[in-house]
Enzyme design. Sequence first.
Site, PDB file in Angstrom:
ATOM      1  N   SER A  76       0.841  -1.237  -0.153  1.00 29.79           N
ATOM      2  CA  SER A  76      -0.022  -0.068   0.093  1.00 29.79           C
ATOM      3  C   SER A  76       0.838   1.034  -0.030  1.00 29.79           C
ATOM      4  O   SER A  76       0.384   2.432  -0.140  1.00 29.79           O
ATOM      5  CB  SER A  76      -0.938   0.010   1.118  1.00 29.79           C
ATOM      6  OG  SER A  76      -2.075  -0.829   0.934  1.00 29.79           O
ATOM      7  N   LYS A  79       0.264   3.792  -2.567  1.00 35.13           N
ATOM      8  CA  LYS A  79      -1.049   4.839  -2.622  1.00 35.13           C
ATOM      9  C   LYS A  79      -0.360   6.264  -2.454  1.00 35.13           C
ATOM     10  O   LYS A  79      -0.854   7.143  -2.660  1.00 35.13           O
ATOM     11  CB  LYS A  79      -1.724   4.343  -1.457  1.00 35.13           C
ATOM     12  CG  LYS A  79      -2.521   3.249  -1.674  1.00 35.13           C
ATOM     13  CD  LYS A  79      -3.915   2.830  -0.509  1.00 35.13           C
ATOM     14  CE  LYS A  79      -4.836   1.787  -0.775  1.00 35.13           C
ATOM     15  NZ  LYS A  79      -4.024   0.620  -0.566  1.00 35.13           N
ATOM     16  N   SER A 139      -6.613   3.561   3.678  1.00 35.76           N
ATOM     17  CA  SER A 139      -5.894   2.711   2.944  1.00 35.76           C
ATOM     18  C   SER A 139      -6.975   1.907   2.031  1.00 35.76           C
ATOM     19  O   SER A 139      -6.636   0.799   1.505  1.00 35.76           O
ATOM     20  CB  SER A 139      -4.949   1.500   3.731  1.00 35.76           C
ATOM     21  OG  SER A 139      -4.038   1.200   2.751  1.00 35.76           O
ATOM     22  N   LYS A 242       2.301   6.613   5.434  1.00 36.11           N
ATOM     23  CA  LYS A 242       1.700   5.295   5.077  1.00 36.11           C
ATOM     24  C   LYS A 242       2.163   4.048   5.356  1.00 36.11           C
ATOM     25  O   LYS A 242       3.545   3.824   5.521  1.00 36.11           O
ATOM     26  CB  LYS A 242       1.695   5.518   3.381  1.00 36.11           C
ATOM     27  CG  LYS A 242       0.709   4.655   2.820  1.00 36.11           C
ATOM     28  CD  LYS A 242      -0.723   5.124   3.001  1.00 36.11           C
ATOM     29  CE  LYS A 242      -1.718   3.836   2.767  1.00 36.11           C
ATOM     30  NZ  LYS A 242      -1.843   2.808   3.562  1.00 36.11           N
TER      31      LYS A 242
END
Length: 409
Positions: A76, A79, A139, A242
Amino acid sequence: MNKHLLALLGSLLLIVASVPQLGAQPLPTPGPATASLGVIPQPPSDITAKSYILIDFDSGLPLASLDPDMEREPASLTKLMTAYVVFSEIRAGKIGLEDQVTISERAWRTGMDGASRMFIEVGERVAVEDLLRGMIVQSGNDASTALAERVAGSEGAFVDLMNAQARALGMHRSYFANPHGLPGHEAQYTTPADMARLARALIRDFPELYGYYSEKSFTYNDINQSNRNLLLWRDESFDGLKTGWTSAAGYNLVSSAKRNDRRLIAVVMGIDAPNHQRGGIIRANESQALINWGMRFFESRKLFEGGTVLNEPRLYKGASTTVEAGLAEPFWVVLPQGQGERLQATMELHGPHMAPIEAGDTVGEVRVTLGGETLGRQPLVALETVEAGGIFRWLWDSTVLAIRSAWPL
């Protein structure tokens, strides 16, 4: 010998002798220093991440690293690039935070098999700002796809934008195959160094939008989900960025903290853990340990501004006899706290330099050392363009150079 020729020769010798000699020249020692801390410890030895990097935000320079260019699955962390592209579209006025996005079936289905979701529905109209919060805070893989489709019309076209942006940012060891980071048919990869570069660009380029990364929770469709970055609860100096996990990638975290107007960015990747609870704790612990170590034992300094004239070396056969020289970019160093008084800056001029010369051409080098060890070096460049001089200047300087070659002074 003709007395006029002797006089001319004498004048030339005086000119040659007055030209500054090339070689290392001292520059002013930059800045005062605080009290020395003595021995600087190595980075925390209990870091289990397979690769990591800790960088100074202002300079972009690394403080510590372990295999920072190792290519790993981003999960992730992908992102972050999705956000950078969307933020760029917002900055350009191509989309707005209030714009409504109609959710496609493809977006709705993304991440349905146990992955993180925002829980948007097919045909629902959702504001871009809500989708951003769904992607950044929750997320949400579904939110990531919806944003990609809104920006580029399709996920595939958006991926092309992601990879073009990665190249523009200098992320030469990264490749993205989708906007969310879930495993797919095509492999995607990045490195801790590339992720640190991306995080720095996000914070630097979009300060008005970066605040989403510090939000601890977001509620959509009456479903409240918490940010998986545990550091937001532990230490108020942390404000992003993140988390990421897949079974192949392990536990990843890109984090940033700001204390006393100084910001550091840490990236840890490839942490093994028996479950999500332990994985979340370990990546937070290791990121916090790196940031604390960097804040405690190191400082960054901007020694010279870019574009400032540091020297005016002799220029031959030009419309001017000198050229203004300096640095193209600010000169930063990272050094152990309390060691500033030991910094030494020197400038070495190359040459001789002949016109025409273009702004940006290298004319020398600036080097900064600490206790004999080089902390950094940058080319000394021409800050202006100087055209070739006329025939008299060419003949005169040719004679000066010939005399200097025959009788170096």
